[in-house]
Design a protein around this motif. Structure first.
Motif, PDB file in Angstrom:
ATOM      1  N   LEU A   1      46.447  70.643  16.478  1.00 40.67           N
ATOM      2  CA  LEU A   1      45.817  69.507  17.705  1.00 40.67           C
ATOM      3  C   LEU A   1      45.070  70.907  17.930  1.00 40.67           C
ATOM      4  CD1 LEU A   1      49.230  68.770  18.995  1.00 40.67           C
ATOM      5  CD2 LEU A   1      47.884  67.308  17.482  1.00 40.67           C
TER       6      LEU A   1
ATOM      7  N   ALA B   1      50.968  64.931  12.155  1.00 40.86           N
ATOM      8  CA  ALA B   1      49.449  65.827  12.969  1.00 40.86           C
ATOM      9  C   ALA B   1      48.608  65.212  13.120  1.00 40.86           C
ATOM     10  CB  ALA B   1      49.547  67.636  13.088  1.00 40.86           C
TER      11      ALA B   1
ATOM     12  N   ALA C   1      47.599  62.322  14.772  1.00 41.37           N
ATOM     13  CA  ALA C   1      46.692  62.443  15.825  1.00 41.37           C
ATOM     14  C   ALA C   1      45.207  62.212  15.324  1.00 41.37           C
ATOM     15  CB  ALA C   1      46.681  64.325  15.932  1.00 41.37           C
TER      16      ALA C   1
END
Length: 229
Positions: free
Chosen positions: A73, A213, A217
Motif C-alpha cells: 500500500l 493487497a 489495491a
C-alpha cells in the motif's frame, strides 16, 4: 503420486471453469475448487500445519501479512503520482467499472475468488504435496511453474487493456505472444516469492495478504487513475 495428480486435475478443471463462467459464478467456483483441493490434501495425510493453516502459525502469519500488505500500500500510494509508473495503472478493463462493480471486485471477487483459490492451490495444497514428496526446492519450483501457466489465458488481452503493456510490446499477434510469455514468467517468479514468504512465515496468511493487497489495491488505483482530475 498419492493425491498430487487428482489435485492437478481439479486445478485444471477449475482453470477451465473460471475462464468460462459468468461473473456471478466466478467466486462460487473458486470457493468450491479450493475446498475440494483442501479435502484431497487432508485425505492424502497432509496436516493443517503443512498447508499453512495450522493454529500455531496464525499470530506469526498475521504479523507478516500486515507488514507485507502495508509495504504494498505504501508503494501504491506513491507509484501513480510518478509519470514513469503511472501508466502501469492505466487499465481499460477497470476504467469502465461503476463504483459498485469496483467494490465487488476489491472486496469479494479478488479475496474470495482469485486469491483464495490461487493461494490454497499453489502455496497451500500443491506446495505441501510436492514438498512432502520431493522437498522444498522442488515444491517451490513446481508450484510456481504451474502458477505461471495458470495465467496464460487471462494475460492474452493485456496488450489491449493495459497502456504500459501495449507501450512495451505493441499490438498484433506477435505482441500478444510476447506479452503472454512475459506474464507467465513474471507470475512464475512472483510465485517463487509467494512460496518463500509462505516458507519463512510458516503460514498461508502472508501470501494471501500480499496477493490481496497487490490485486485489490491495484484495481482500486487503476480505477482512480482513470477518473477525471
Amino acid at each position: 503420486m498419492g493425491m498430487l495428480l487428482p489435485a492437478v486435475a481439479v486445478l485444471a478443471v477449475a482453470h477451465a471453469l473460471v475462464n468460462r463462467v459468468g461473473p456471478g459464478l466466478y467466486v462460487p467456483v473458486c470457493v468450491a475448487a479450493a475446498a475440494v483441493l483442501v479435502l484431497l490434501a487432508r485425505l492424502g495425510g497432509i496436516t493443517w500445519d503443512e498447508l499453512g493453516m495450522g493454529r500455531s502459525s496464525v499470530r506469526r502469519g498475521l504479523r507478516w501479512g500486515l507488514v507485507l500488505a502495508g509495504a504494498v500500500l505504501a508503494v501504491y500510494a506513491v507509484a501513480p503520482a510518478l509519470p514513469f509508473t503511472r501508466e502501469a495503472f492505466v487499465d481499460r478493463r477497470v476504467a469502465g467499472l461503476s463504483a459498485g462493480e469496483l467494490v465487488y471486485r476489491v472486496f469479494v471477487r479478488v479475496p474470495f475468488g482469485t486469491v483464495l483459490l490461487e493461494e490454497v492451490a499453489f502455496r497451500g495444497v500443491l506446495w505441501a504435496l510436492l514438498r512432502r514428496r520431493w522437498g522444498t526446492g522442488w515444491a517451490t519450483a513446481g508450484s510456481s511453474v504451474l502458477f505461471g501457466l495458470w495465467h496464460i489465458v487471462p494475460s492474452r488481452g493485456l496488450t489491449r487493456s493495459n497502456a504500459a503493456v501495449e507501450a512495451v510490446f505493441g499490438t498484433g499477434g506477435s505482441a500478444v505472444a510476447l506479452s503472454v510469455g512475459a506474464a507467465v514468467v513474471g507470475t512464475g517468479l512472483a510465485g517463487v516469492a509467494f512460496c518463500e514468504v509462505r516458507r519463512r512465515s510458516g503460514s498461508l496468511i502472508p501470501p494471501v495478504a500480499l496477493h490481496c493487497a497487490l490485486n485489490s489495491a491495484g484495481y482500486a488505483l487503476a480505477w482512480l487513475v482513470a477518473r477525471p482530475g
